[in-house]
Design a protein around this motif. Structure first.
Motif, PDB file in Angstrom:
ATOM      1  N   SER A  92     -61.793  81.523 -97.999  1.00 18.60           N
ATOM      2  CA  SER A  92     -62.773  81.535 -96.679  1.00 18.60           C
ATOM      3  C   SER A  92     -64.126  82.035 -97.283  1.00 18.60           C
ATOM      4  O   SER A  92     -65.310  81.540 -96.732  1.00 18.60           O
ATOM      5  CB  SER A  92     -62.243  82.305 -95.469  1.00 18.60           C
ATOM      6  OG  SER A  92     -61.061  82.025 -95.119  1.00 18.60           O
ATOM      7  N   PHE A  93     -64.242  83.028 -97.861  1.00 20.00           N
ATOM      8  CA  PHE A  93     -65.419  83.418 -98.497  1.00 20.00           C
ATOM      9  C   PHE A  93     -66.159  82.375 -99.310  1.00 20.00           C
ATOM     10  O   PHE A  93     -67.570  81.977 -98.849  1.00 20.00           O
ATOM     11  CB  PHE A  93     -65.287  84.876 -99.551  1.00 20.00           C
ATOM     12  CG  PHE A  93     -66.361  85.306-100.059  1.00 20.00           C
ATOM     13  CD1 PHE A  93     -67.090  86.334 -99.460  1.00 20.00           C
ATOM     14  CD2 PHE A  93     -67.310  84.632-101.214  1.00 20.00           C
ATOM     15  CE1 PHE A  93     -68.305  86.799 -99.902  1.00 20.00           C
ATOM     16  CE2 PHE A  93     -68.434  85.502-101.656  1.00 20.00           C
ATOM     17  CZ  PHE A  93     -68.958  86.383-101.022  1.00 20.00           C
ATOM     18  N   LEU A 150     -59.132  77.587 -93.416  1.00 20.82           N
ATOM     19  CA  LEU A 150     -58.655  77.777 -94.752  1.00 20.82           C
ATOM     20  C   LEU A 150     -58.023  79.305 -94.390  1.00 20.82           C
ATOM     21  O   LEU A 150     -56.866  79.511 -94.994  1.00 20.82           O
ATOM     22  CB  LEU A 150     -59.480  78.130 -95.493  1.00 20.82           C
ATOM     23  CG  LEU A 150     -60.093  76.714 -96.129  1.00 20.82           C
ATOM     24  CD1 LEU A 150     -61.471  76.875 -96.964  1.00 20.82           C
ATOM     25  CD2 LEU A 150     -59.249  75.985 -96.807  1.00 20.82           C
ATOM     26  N   MET A 151     -58.586  80.141 -93.499  1.00 23.59           N
ATOM     27  CA  MET A 151     -58.096  81.625 -93.291  1.00 23.59           C
ATOM     28  C   MET A 151     -56.779  81.501 -92.625  1.00 23.59           C
ATOM     29  O   MET A 151     -55.651  82.065 -92.980  1.00 23.59           O
ATOM     30  CB  MET A 151     -59.064  82.252 -92.585  1.00 23.59           C
ATOM     31  CG  MET A 151     -58.564  83.940 -92.326  1.00 23.59           C
ATOM     32  SD  MET A 151     -58.854  84.854 -93.944  1.00 23.59           S
ATOM     33  CE  MET A 151     -57.490  85.759 -93.620  1.00 23.59           C
ATOM     34  N   TYR A 152     -56.817  80.498 -91.481  1.00 18.32           N
ATOM     35  CA  TYR A 152     -55.723  80.268 -90.579  1.00 18.32           C
ATOM     36  C   TYR A 152     -54.498  79.734 -91.483  1.00 18.32           C
ATOM     37  O   TYR A 152     -53.315  80.288 -91.224  1.00 18.32           O
ATOM     38  CB  TYR A 152     -56.162  79.340 -89.361  1.00 18.32           C
ATOM     39  CG  TYR A 152     -54.928  78.980 -88.681  1.00 18.32           C
ATOM     40  CD1 TYR A 152     -54.175  79.674 -87.806  1.00 18.32           C
ATOM     41  CD2 TYR A 152     -54.826  77.455 -88.725  1.00 18.32           C
ATOM     42  CE1 TYR A 152     -53.230  79.052 -87.064  1.00 18.32           C
ATOM     43  CE2 TYR A 152     -53.556  77.000 -88.175  1.00 18.32           C
ATOM     44  CZ  TYR A 152     -53.030  77.668 -87.177  1.00 18.32           C
ATOM     45  OH  TYR A 152     -51.961  77.012 -86.682  1.00 18.32           O
ATOM     46  N   ARG A 153     -54.558  78.535 -92.077  1.00 18.53           N
ATOM     47  CA  ARG A 153     -53.606  78.007 -92.517  1.00 18.53           C
ATOM     48  C   ARG A 153     -52.811  78.716 -93.775  1.00 18.53           C
ATOM     49  O   ARG A 153     -51.609  78.854 -93.855  1.00 18.53           O
ATOM     50  CB  ARG A 153     -53.893  76.533 -92.925  1.00 18.53           C
ATOM     51  CG  ARG A 153     -54.199  75.655 -91.986  1.00 18.53           C
ATOM     52  CD  ARG A 153     -53.850  74.174 -92.374  1.00 18.53           C
ATOM     53  NE  ARG A 153     -52.470  74.063 -92.553  1.00 18.53           N
ATOM     54  CZ  ARG A 153     -51.557  73.662 -91.322  1.00 18.53           C
ATOM     55  NH1 ARG A 153     -52.118  73.597 -90.084  1.00 18.53           N
ATOM     56  NH2 ARG A 153     -50.221  73.289 -91.641  1.00 18.53           N
ATOM     57  N   THR A 154     -53.515  79.520 -94.466  1.00 20.31           N
ATOM     58  CA  THR A 154     -53.080  80.028 -95.882  1.00 20.31           C
ATOM     59  C   THR A 154     -52.277  81.422 -95.122  1.00 20.31           C
ATOM     60  O   THR A 154     -51.170  81.647 -95.653  1.00 20.31           O
ATOM     61  CB  THR A 154     -54.241  80.615 -96.408  1.00 20.31           C
ATOM     62  OG1 THR A 154     -54.998  79.306 -97.114  1.00 20.31           O
ATOM     63  CG2 THR A 154     -53.627  81.136 -97.896  1.00 20.31           C
ATOM     64  N   THR A 155     -52.904  82.019 -94.321  1.00 14.04           N
ATOM     65  CA  THR A 155     -52.460  83.164 -93.602  1.00 14.04           C
ATOM     66  C   THR A 155     -51.092  82.870 -92.759  1.00 14.04           C
ATOM     67  O   THR A 155     -50.020  83.584 -93.022  1.00 14.04           O
ATOM     68  CB  THR A 155     -53.465  84.021 -92.602  1.00 14.04           C
ATOM     69  OG1 THR A 155     -54.633  84.297 -93.348  1.00 14.04           O
ATOM     70  CG2 THR A 155     -52.785  85.493 -92.336  1.00 14.04           C
ATOM     71  N   GLY A 161     -58.742  84.661 -87.820  1.00 20.50           N
ATOM     72  CA  GLY A 161     -57.753  83.958 -88.324  1.00 20.50           C
ATOM     73  C   GLY A 161     -56.272  84.463 -88.424  1.00 20.50           C
ATOM     74  O   GLY A 161     -55.242  84.101 -88.302  1.00 20.50           O
ATOM     75  N   ILE A 162     -56.378  85.999 -88.811  1.00 23.10           N
ATOM     76  CA  ILE A 162     -55.168  86.679 -88.722  1.00 23.10           C
ATOM     77  C   ILE A 162     -54.413  86.554 -87.425  1.00 23.10           C
ATOM     78  O   ILE A 162     -53.310  86.295 -87.252  1.00 23.10           O
ATOM     79  CB  ILE A 162     -55.426  88.226 -89.216  1.00 23.10           C
ATOM     80  CG1 ILE A 162     -55.549  88.085 -90.692  1.00 23.10           C
ATOM     81  CG2 ILE A 162     -53.994  88.723 -89.127  1.00 23.10           C
ATOM     82  CD1 ILE A 162     -55.792  89.369 -91.391  1.00 23.10           C
ATOM     83  N   LYS A 190     -47.626  73.713 -79.500  1.00 28.54           N
ATOM     84  CA  LYS A 190     -47.740  74.191 -80.877  1.00 28.54           C
ATOM     85  C   LYS A 190     -48.530  73.468 -81.555  1.00 28.54           C
ATOM     86  O   LYS A 190     -49.479  73.704 -82.394  1.00 28.54           O
ATOM     87  CB  LYS A 190     -46.510  74.908 -81.382  1.00 28.54           C
ATOM     88  CG  LYS A 190     -46.637  75.376 -82.646  1.00 28.54           C
ATOM     89  CD  LYS A 190     -45.301  76.011 -83.409  1.00 28.54           C
ATOM     90  CE  LYS A 190     -45.653  76.563 -84.797  1.00 28.54           C
ATOM     91  NZ  LYS A 190     -44.200  77.454 -85.261  1.00 28.54           N
ATOM     92  N   SER A 191     -47.923  72.097 -81.631  1.00 27.66           N
ATOM     93  CA  SER A 191     -48.569  71.075 -82.608  1.00 27.66           C
ATOM     94  C   SER A 191     -50.094  70.743 -82.196  1.00 27.66           C
ATOM     95  O   SER A 191     -50.696  70.586 -83.030  1.00 27.66           O
ATOM     96  CB  SER A 191     -47.714  69.742 -82.552  1.00 27.66           C
ATOM     97  OG  SER A 191     -48.252  68.854 -83.350  1.00 27.66           O
ATOM     98  N   THR A 192     -50.220  70.655 -80.962  1.00 23.29           N
ATOM     99  CA  THR A 192     -51.369  70.594 -80.458  1.00 23.29           C
ATOM    100  C   THR A 192     -52.571  71.594 -80.978  1.00 23.29           C
ATOM    101  O   THR A 192     -53.569  71.137 -81.400  1.00 23.29           O
ATOM    102  CB  THR A 192     -51.563  70.187 -79.079  1.00 23.29           C
ATOM    103  OG1 THR A 192     -50.656  69.372 -78.529  1.00 23.29           O
ATOM    104  CG2 THR A 192     -53.117  69.977 -78.490  1.00 23.29           C
ATOM    105  N   VAL A 193     -52.183  72.774 -80.615  1.00 25.05           N
ATOM    106  CA  VAL A 193     -53.058  73.773 -81.021  1.00 25.05           C
ATOM    107  C   VAL A 193     -53.407  74.012 -82.402  1.00 25.05           C
ATOM    108  O   VAL A 193     -54.369  74.024 -82.909  1.00 25.05           O
ATOM    109  CB  VAL A 193     -52.472  75.072 -80.643  1.00 25.05           C
ATOM    110  CG1 VAL A 193     -53.283  76.386 -80.998  1.00 25.05           C
ATOM    111  CG2 VAL A 193     -52.180  75.342 -78.889  1.00 25.05           C
ATOM    112  N   ASP A 194     -52.176  73.727 -83.390  1.00 27.14           N
ATOM    113  CA  ASP A 194     -52.298  73.681 -84.747  1.00 27.14           C
ATOM    114  C   ASP A 194     -53.367  72.731 -85.134  1.00 27.14           C
ATOM    115  O   ASP A 194     -54.122  72.854 -86.207  1.00 27.14           O
ATOM    116  CB  ASP A 194     -50.976  73.567 -85.405  1.00 27.14           C
ATOM    117  CG  ASP A 194     -50.879  73.804 -86.900  1.00 27.14           C
ATOM    118  OD1 ASP A 194     -51.066  74.833 -87.435  1.00 27.14           O
ATOM    119  OD2 ASP A 194     -50.821  72.552 -87.515  1.00 27.14           O
TER     120      ASP A 194
END
Length: 228
Positions: free
Chosen positions: A152-153, A102-107, A26-27, A41-45
């Protein structure tokens, strides 16, 4: 009626391994996307975020297509004499993929809120990109990363649909706490189901408390709130 404690042990193993995988992947994904400005970028996101909005059973179905005996990775695993479906690693894969957004977007949000003037100042002083990342960017994004890890946990702990699809309900092997709650309640074992519900509520409450404490602690350190 006997009470089987194995779902707790399976959930603990699954959650810690899945959260560890989600943490690092995620980081890396968040930092890359925060600095990526290409056409895709938009597609990958969207792809990275999709498991967050899809029903878990849909995610589980896609995992079956990929890791099943007729799937691309499933066929590859069969050549080595193994399979992922209906095994403990399948619980880890399902939990990690569902929790990853969750990890990806928050980070990613934490990285994007960093003052780039600070980062650029470090670069003008001749600091390498690796040191800029470890000594400047990560410390500044630490509160967001901490919150993302807790979320994430908690998501890994509560995963049900995708896990049931790819790992099944095998007592002592793939039966996590959420799956145990569903099947014990379905079998009329309400006492055992209540025990598992109370346990998962306690764990979730503790995680929320720790997240709030962590955020308050980080704010005091960063902004000097409450210092004399």
């Amino acid at each position: 009626m006997d009470f089987d404690i194995s779902p707790a042990w399976i959930s603990i193993k699954t959650v810690f391994v899945a959260t560890t995988i989600t943490f690092f992947v995620g980081i890396i994904a968040a930092y890359w996307m925060a600095n990526y400005n290409g056409k895709l970028k938009s597609t990958v996101d969207t792809i990275f975020t999709l498991p967050l909005v899809l029903p878990p059973t849909v995610v589980g179905f896609f995992l079956l297509l990929i890791f099943g005996r007729n799937g691309p990775i499933g066929k590859l695993l069969l050549k080595f004499g193994t399979t992922l479906i209906f095994s403990w690693p399948a619980t880890v894969v399902a939990a990690a993929i569902v929790a990853f957004p969750l990890m990806y977007r928050t980070t990613k949000g934490a990285f994007e809120q960093i003052d780039h003037n600070i980062v650029n100042a470090a670069r003008t002083l001749g600091v390498s990109e690796w040191k800029v990342f470890w000594r400047v960017i990560l410390p500044l994004a630490r509160p967001g990363i901490g919150a993302a890890t807790v979320l994430s946990f908690a998501r890994c702990l509560g995963e049900f649909g995708a896990t049931l699809m790819v790992a099944g309900n095998i007592p002592g092997k793939t039966q996590t706490i959420p799956i145990a709650i569903y099947f014990t309640a379905e079998n009329g074992e309400m006492r055992n189901a209540l025990i598992w519900v109370i346990l998962i509520v306690i764990i979730s409450t503790i995680m929320i408390f720790l997240m709030n404490y962590w955020n308050e602690y980080q704010q005091k350190n960063i902004y000097g709130v409450g210092r004399k």
